[in-house]
Motif scaffolding. Structure first.
Motif, PDB file in Angstrom:
ATOM      1  N   CYS A  12       0.924  -1.309  -0.088  1.00 44.65           N
ATOM      2  CA  CYS A  12      -0.114   0.060  -0.049  1.00 44.65           C
ATOM      3  C   CYS A  12       0.883   1.177   0.104  1.00 44.65           C
ATOM      4  N   LEU A  13       0.571   2.307  -0.817  1.00 46.98           N
ATOM      5  CA  LEU A  13       1.437   3.537  -0.781  1.00 46.98           C
ATOM      6  C   LEU A  13       1.559   4.168   0.427  1.00 46.98           C
ATOM      7  N   LEU A  14       0.441   4.169   1.199  1.00 43.89           N
ATOM      8  CA  LEU A  14       0.629   4.872   2.605  1.00 43.89           C
ATOM      9  C   LEU A  14       1.506   4.084   3.454  1.00 43.89           C
ATOM     10  N   VAL A  15       1.741   2.628   3.394  1.00 47.14           N
ATOM     11  CA  VAL A  15       2.441   2.213   4.400  1.00 47.14           C
ATOM     12  C   VAL A  15       3.938   2.338   3.910  1.00 47.14           C
ATOM     13  N   THR A  16       3.988   2.230   2.494  1.00 47.87           N
ATOM     14  CA  THR A  16       5.522   2.401   1.737  1.00 47.87           C
ATOM     15  C   THR A  16       6.067   3.800   2.012  1.00 47.87           C
ATOM     16  N   ARG A  17       5.254   4.621   1.775  1.00 51.95           N
ATOM     17  CA  ARG A  17       5.776   6.082   2.081  1.00 51.95           C
ATOM     18  C   ARG A  17       5.866   6.259   3.755  1.00 51.95           C
ATOM     19  N   ALA A  18       5.250   5.501   4.572  1.00 51.29           N
ATOM     20  CA  ALA A  18       5.453   5.671   5.979  1.00 51.29           C
ATOM     21  C   ALA A  18       6.946   4.924   6.212  1.00 51.29           C
ATOM     22  N   ARG A  19       7.175   4.016   5.401  1.00 47.72           N
ATOM     23  CA  ARG A  19       8.400   3.213   5.774  1.00 47.72           C
ATOM     24  C   ARG A  19       9.511   4.109   5.283  1.00 47.72           C
ATOM     25  N   GLN A  20       9.425   4.730   4.071  1.00 45.67           N
ATOM     26  CA  GLN A  20      10.298   5.784   3.328  1.00 45.67           C
ATOM     27  C   GLN A  20      10.578   6.826   4.468  1.00 45.67           C
ATOM     28  N   LEU A  21       9.426   7.318   4.868  1.00 45.81           N
ATOM     29  CA  LEU A  21       9.805   8.475   5.791  1.00 45.81           C
ATOM     30  C   LEU A  21      10.571   8.379   7.015  1.00 45.81           C
ATOM     31  N   VAL A  22      10.267   6.842   7.776  1.00 44.56           N
ATOM     32  CA  VAL A  22      10.902   6.505   8.980  1.00 44.56           C
ATOM     33  C   VAL A  22      12.413   6.107   8.417  1.00 44.56           C
ATOM     34  N   HIS A  67       2.309  14.438   5.749  1.00 45.40           N
ATOM     35  CA  HIS A  67       1.725  14.377   7.048  1.00 45.40           C
ATOM     36  C   HIS A  67       1.157  13.033   7.220  1.00 45.40           C
ATOM     37  N   TRP A  68       0.602  12.527   6.123  1.00 48.59           N
ATOM     38  CA  TRP A  68      -0.262  11.322   6.217  1.00 48.59           C
ATOM     39  C   TRP A  68       0.483   9.882   6.493  1.00 48.59           C
ATOM     40  N   PRO A  69       1.723   9.971   5.780  1.00 48.85           N
ATOM     41  CA  PRO A  69       2.790   8.990   6.008  1.00 48.85           C
ATOM     42  C   PRO A  69       3.457   9.093   7.517  1.00 48.85           C
ATOM     43  N   TRP A  70       3.303  10.380   7.975  1.00 45.62           N
ATOM     44  CA  TRP A  70       3.956  10.518   9.395  1.00 45.62           C
ATOM     45  C   TRP A  70       2.959   9.998  10.371  1.00 45.62           C
ATOM     46  N   VAL A  71       1.766  10.406  10.062  1.00 47.22           N
ATOM     47  CA  VAL A  71       0.815  10.028  10.994  1.00 47.22           C
ATOM     48  C   VAL A  71       0.594   8.370  11.004  1.00 47.22           C
ATOM     49  N   ALA A  72       0.604   7.883   9.748  1.00 50.75           N
ATOM     50  CA  ALA A  72       0.699   6.252   9.691  1.00 50.75           C
ATOM     51  C   ALA A  72       1.906   5.960  10.281  1.00 50.75           C
TER      52      ALA A  72
END
Length: 110
Positions: A12-22, A67-72
């Motif tokens: 999922c794009l949200l999860v993959t972007r959350a991981r990239q941000l982390v 912000h959404w990946p950050w929150v996720a």
């Protein structure tokens, strides 16, 4: 639970972007008192995600693509935010579908 469902949840794009941000946060980045990225850091975070952000940012919370990946990432448990710093914590070995669901619920509340 099927392996296909787990694969889709992890992809999922949200999860993959959350991981990239982390991954970008790594050992730590400064945050505002509200626990979000400082406006000056939003463009760099956007670059790490491969997304375009506005040239001027009032608050990171106004830039949904960051912000959404950050929150996720916070909801998943991959990002620990203290009073003035965020650090990556990807040691969690939870179920990909539960991880996806936590991310989606958090974004819906944001």
């Amino acid at each position: 639970m099927s392996s296909e469902l787990r694969r889709l949840a992890d992809g999922c794009l949200l999860v993959t972007r959350a991981r990239q941000l982390v991954d970008w946060v790594g050992v730590g980045k400064p945050v505002t008192p509200k626990g979000v990225l400082r406006p000056v850091d939003v463009a760099v975070a956007g670059a790490a995600l491969g997304v375009t952000v506005p040239a001027r940012v009032r608050t990171a919370a106004d830039v949904e693509v960051v912000h959404w990946p950050w929150v996720a990432a916070e909801a998943i448990g991959w990002l620990r935010v203290s009073a003035n710093r965020a650090v990556a914590d990807i040691a969690t070995q939870d179920d990909p579908v539960q991880r996806w669901w936590a991310a989606v619920r958090a974004v819906l509340r944001a």
